[in-house]
Write an enzyme that holds these catalytic residues in place. Structure first.
Site, mmCIF file in Angstrom:
data_model
loop_
_atom_site.group_PDB
_atom_site.id
_atom_site.type_symbol
_atom_site.label_atom_id
_atom_site.label_comp_id
_atom_site.label_asym_id
_atom_site.label_seq_id
_atom_site.Cartn_x
_atom_site.Cartn_y
_atom_site.Cartn_z
ATOM 1 N N THR A 139 -10.004 5.626 -0.965
ATOM 2 C CA THR A 139 -11.443 5.457 -1.129
ATOM 3 C C THR A 139 -12.243 6.571 -0.463
ATOM 4 O OG1 THR A 139 -13.259 3.997 -0.464
ATOM 5 C CG2 THR A 139 -11.321 3.933 0.919
ATOM 6 N N ASP A 140 -13.469 6.781 -0.947
ATOM 7 C CA ASP A 140 -14.365 7.741 -0.299
ATOM 8 C C ASP A 140 -14.852 7.238 1.069
ATOM 9 O OD1 ASP A 140 -16.067 5.702 -1.198
ATOM 10 O OD2 ASP A 140 -17.400 7.029 -2.342
ATOM 11 N N GLU A 141 -14.689 5.912 1.320
ATOM 12 C CA GLU A 141 -15.237 5.344 2.560
ATOM 13 C C GLU A 141 -14.539 5.865 3.806
ATOM 14 O OE1 GLU A 141 -16.113 1.203 2.554
ATOM 15 O OE2 GLU A 141 -16.819 1.238 0.487
ATOM 16 N N TYR A 165 -12.303 -2.249 6.899
ATOM 17 C CA TYR A 165 -11.691 -1.875 5.601
ATOM 18 C C TYR A 165 -11.411 -0.379 5.557
ATOM 19 C CZ TYR A 165 -11.552 -0.257 0.763
ATOM 20 O OH TYR A 165 -11.208 0.403 -0.403
ATOM 21 N N LYS A 169 -7.855 1.756 5.424
ATOM 22 C CA LYS A 169 -7.507 2.700 4.345
ATOM 23 C C LYS A 169 -7.241 4.087 4.944
ATOM 24 C CE LYS A 169 -7.351 2.101 0.445
ATOM 25 N NZ LYS A 169 -6.298 1.597 -0.483
HETATM 26 P P1 NAD Z 1 -8.875 -5.724 -5.879
HETATM 27 O O1 NAD Z 1 -9.235 -6.459 -4.638
HETATM 28 O O2 NAD Z 1 -9.574 -6.067 -7.154
HETATM 29 O O3 NAD Z 1 -7.303 -5.868 -6.167
HETATM 30 C C1 NAD Z 1 -6.342 -5.795 -5.154
HETATM 31 C C2 NAD Z 1 -5.032 -6.357 -5.717
HETATM 32 O O4 NAD Z 1 -4.034 -6.230 -4.701
HETATM 33 C C3 NAD Z 1 -5.102 -7.837 -6.102
HETATM 34 O O5 NAD Z 1 -4.491 -8.052 -7.356
HETATM 35 C C4 NAD Z 1 -4.314 -8.535 -4.996
HETATM 36 O O6 NAD Z 1 -3.700 -9.742 -5.418
HETATM 37 C C5 NAD Z 1 -3.307 -7.472 -4.618
HETATM 38 N N1 NAD Z 1 -2.796 -7.611 -3.246
HETATM 39 C C6 NAD Z 1 -3.530 -7.782 -2.111
HETATM 40 N N2 NAD Z 1 -2.708 -7.881 -1.047
HETATM 41 C C7 NAD Z 1 -1.444 -7.732 -1.521
HETATM 42 C C8 NAD Z 1 -0.164 -7.706 -0.900
HETATM 43 N N3 NAD Z 1 -0.020 -7.861 0.426
HETATM 44 N N4 NAD Z 1 0.926 -7.513 -1.686
HETATM 45 C C9 NAD Z 1 0.802 -7.368 -3.033
HETATM 46 N N5 NAD Z 1 -0.393 -7.394 -3.672
HETATM 47 C C10 NAD Z 1 -1.494 -7.569 -2.912
HETATM 48 O O7 NAD Z 1 -9.039 -4.183 -5.535
HETATM 49 P P2 NAD Z 1 -9.578 -2.982 -6.441
HETATM 50 O O8 NAD Z 1 -11.052 -2.910 -6.344
HETATM 51 O O9 NAD Z 1 -8.914 -3.040 -7.744
HETATM 52 O O10 NAD Z 1 -9.008 -1.738 -5.595
HETATM 53 C C11 NAD Z 1 -7.677 -1.278 -5.824
HETATM 54 C C12 NAD Z 1 -7.378 -0.137 -4.878
HETATM 55 O O11 NAD Z 1 -8.301 0.926 -5.111
HETATM 56 C C13 NAD Z 1 -7.512 -0.492 -3.404
HETATM 57 O O12 NAD Z 1 -6.487 0.159 -2.703
HETATM 58 C C14 NAD Z 1 -8.874 0.072 -3.002
HETATM 59 O O13 NAD Z 1 -8.893 0.436 -1.650
HETATM 60 C C15 NAD Z 1 -8.965 1.282 -3.901
HETATM 61 N N6 NAD Z 1 -10.332 1.683 -4.279
HETATM 62 C C16 NAD Z 1 -11.204 0.783 -4.815
HETATM 63 C C17 NAD Z 1 -12.463 1.217 -5.228
HETATM 64 C C18 NAD Z 1 -13.453 0.274 -5.847
HETATM 65 O O14 NAD Z 1 -14.590 0.648 -6.072
HETATM 66 N N7 NAD Z 1 -13.075 -0.967 -6.168
HETATM 67 C C19 NAD Z 1 -12.834 2.566 -5.063
HETATM 68 C C20 NAD Z 1 -11.914 3.448 -4.489
HETATM 69 C C21 NAD Z 1 -10.650 3.003 -4.121
HETATM 70 O O1 DAU Z 2 -16.769 3.490 -2.173
HETATM 71 C C1 DAU Z 2 -15.579 2.902 -2.633
HETATM 72 C C2 DAU Z 2 -15.536 1.468 -2.191
HETATM 73 O O2 DAU Z 2 -16.495 0.772 -2.993
HETATM 74 C C3 DAU Z 2 -14.169 0.820 -2.328
HETATM 75 O O3 DAU Z 2 -13.271 1.476 -1.488
HETATM 76 C C4 DAU Z 2 -14.227 -0.672 -1.988
HETATM 77 O O4 DAU Z 2 -12.974 -1.276 -2.214
HETATM 78 C C5 DAU Z 2 -15.264 -1.319 -2.878
HETATM 79 O O5 DAU Z 2 -15.405 -2.681 -2.533
HETATM 80 C C6 DAU Z 2 -16.613 -0.612 -2.740
HETATM 81 O O6 DAU Z 2 -17.172 -0.814 -1.420
HETATM 82 P P1 DAU Z 2 -18.750 -1.054 -1.210
HETATM 83 O O7 DAU Z 2 -18.940 -1.740 0.070
HETATM 84 O O8 DAU Z 2 -19.510 0.195 -1.460
HETATM 85 O O9 DAU Z 2 -19.027 -2.039 -2.466
HETATM 86 P P2 DAU Z 2 -19.876 -3.381 -2.607
HETATM 87 O O10 DAU Z 2 -19.912 -3.701 -4.071
HETATM 88 O O11 DAU Z 2 -19.437 -4.450 -1.674
HETATM 89 O O12 DAU Z 2 -21.332 -2.914 -2.161
HETATM 90 C C7 DAU Z 2 -22.002 -1.856 -2.815
HETATM 91 C C8 DAU Z 2 -23.337 -1.653 -2.122
HETATM 92 O O13 DAU Z 2 -24.163 -2.800 -2.382
HETATM 93 C C9 DAU Z 2 -23.238 -1.564 -0.621
HETATM 94 O O14 DAU Z 2 -24.248 -0.642 -0.152
HETATM 95 C C10 DAU Z 2 -23.569 -2.976 -0.125
HETATM 96 C C11 DAU Z 2 -24.544 -3.465 -1.170
HETATM 97 N N1 DAU Z 2 -24.521 -4.916 -1.462
HETATM 98 C C12 DAU Z 2 -23.331 -5.489 -1.755
HETATM 99 C C13 DAU Z 2 -23.251 -6.823 -2.069
HETATM 100 C C14 DAU Z 2 -21.920 -7.486 -2.368
HETATM 101 C C15 DAU Z 2 -25.707 -5.638 -1.506
HETATM 102 O O15 DAU Z 2 -26.801 -5.099 -1.273
HETATM 103 N N2 DAU Z 2 -25.631 -6.970 -1.818
HETATM 104 C C16 DAU Z 2 -24.450 -7.598 -2.094
HETATM 105 O O16 DAU Z 2 -24.451 -8.832 -2.351
#
Ligand code: NAD
Ligand code: DAU
Length: 358
Positions: A139-141, A165, A169
């Protein structure tokens, strides 16, 4: 390695029943032969509905299990002759990491370490083949938070994670990097910005807003709504990962992003506009009336933005879906797939939904 052999990769996808993992499995399935083995613990975020339709395929298998289970992981690598791991499995929600950080350390750090150790042994047992890959999806975080005038994160920006989180990561990224430098394990790391699109669990900003608008429930905006995220349509993330797998050299790191920075409040207003236009039976119209400012997230990062010049130059990848087009597709998906997200709501919300829509 010949292109034909690349197309026959035998891939273990961890977390393949989650949001991005399931989109990746569908996207890879459309382009490749070989094998797709999904390993997923099916936590609250994992859902077999996300993979529906693939069950009949000869190249797809699903195993329910934990990435921290070394015996299971080693057995799967051997039994299925895996040559590639695409590692998505993680605890992914920042808010949950604040209320319960332990699961994040366990899955994201210990789980990644377990996979690395099992894969290293397997790779060594096979005589260290050149074509093996361990792609770690991050992630970019990990880079921390930008001010309004700072330039975007590049691959050389120092790590400065601010939430449990992002710290977990960052820890896993460092382990992956160390396995390349110490053992020569052919690893790759991608750091991506915020994804959105189909199968996104309705706890994250975009799907939560879509669902709450359809329920006539408040739209919680943390703090003043001025925080900025860089949004990428999930299918574009999947094509970037495929490009990295096919073309990148071991040990490389790539930033992936949408070049679509937007303030949270502006994004929520866009979603409201789309819902006003596309959903005829909204319980509250215009949907903007539901916007409610709430207490800020502790340690809330102000801004993320990704410099994607390296992946553009090296691999020729760039995002193809604009934020306007991607948001429209996403809103339509949530409108057309109520049967996907309804069961994910609490019973109280489900009763409320039945009252509105019957
Ligand atoms: P998600 O929460 O939707 O999915 C995570 C999956 O991992 C689920 O299916 C869950 O059951 C499985 N899981 C969790 N713990 C586990 C374990 N111990 N063993 C096996 N499976 C397990 O997550 P996502 O949003 O699809 O993100 C996927 C990956 O991409 C993560 O590594 C996250 O850090 C990264 N990522 C997400 C975003 C985003 O915006 N969602 C952006 C950048 C990177
Ligand atoms: O940047 C990549 C990341 O993006 C991933 O690594 C994470 O897995 C993914 O969950 C996401 O993290 P964020 O914290 O940026 O996403 P989230 O959707 O939780 O929140 C996006 C923005 O919106 C953040 O500034 C918080 C705000 N927010 C979020 C929720 C859930 C609100 O204002 N209200 C809300 O109810």
């Amino acid at each position: 390695m010949a292109e034909a052999r690349l197309n026959q990769r035998r891939v273990l996808v961890t977390g393949g029943a989650g949001f991005i993992g399931s989109n990746f499995v569908r996207s890879w399935y459309r382009q490749q032969g070989g094998l797709l083995l999904v390993l997923d613990a099916l936590t609250y975020a994992g859902n077999l509905e996300n993979l529906k339709g693939l069950e009949e395929s000869v190249i797809y298998r699903f195993v329910r299990g934990d990435i921290c289970d070394r015996t299971l992981v080693s057995r799967l690598l051997q039994e299925y002759a895996i040559d590639t791991i695409v590692h998505f499995a993680a605890e992914s929600h920042v808010d949950r990491s604040i209320s319960g950080p332990e699961a994040f350390v366990q899955t994201n750090v210990v789980g990644t370490f377990t996979l690395l150790e099992a894969f290293r042994t397997h790779w060594q047992d096979q005589g260290k083949p050149d074509h093996f890959r361990f792609l770690h999806v991050s992630t970019d975080e990990v880079y921390g938070s930008l001010g309004p005038d700072d330039s975007a994160f590049s691959e050389t920006t120092p790590y400065a994670p601010n939430s449990p989180y992002s710290a977990s990561k960052a820890g896993s990224d460092h382990l992956v990097r160390a396995y390349y430098h110490t053992y020569g394990l052919p690893t790759l790391i991608t750091n991506c910005s915020n994804n959105y699109g189909p199968y996104h669990f309705p706890e994250k900003l975009i799907p939560l807003m879509c669902v709450n608008i359809l329920l006539g429930k408040p739209l919680p905006i943390y703090g003043d709504g001025q925080n900025i995220r860089d949004w990428l349509y999930v299918e574009d993330h999947c094509t970037a990962l495929s490009a990295v797998l096919r073309q990148a050299s071991p040990g490389e790191t790539y930033n992936i992003g949408g070049e679509a920075e937007v303030k949270n409040i502006d994004l929520v207003n866009l979603i409201c506009e789309l819902m006003n236009e596309l959903a005829p039976d909204l319980p509250v119209r215009p949907a903007q009336q539901l916007i409610t400012y709430v207490s800020d997230r502790p340690g809330h990062d102000h801004r993320y933005a990704m410099d994607i010049s390296k992946i553009r130059a090296d691999l020729g990848w760039r995002p193809s879906v604009t934020l306007a087009a991607g948001l429209r597709k996403t809103v339509i998906w949530y409108l057309q797939n109520r049967t996907w997200w309804m069961p994910l709501l609490s019973e109280e919300y489900q009763r409320y939904y039945q009252k509105i829509y019957g």
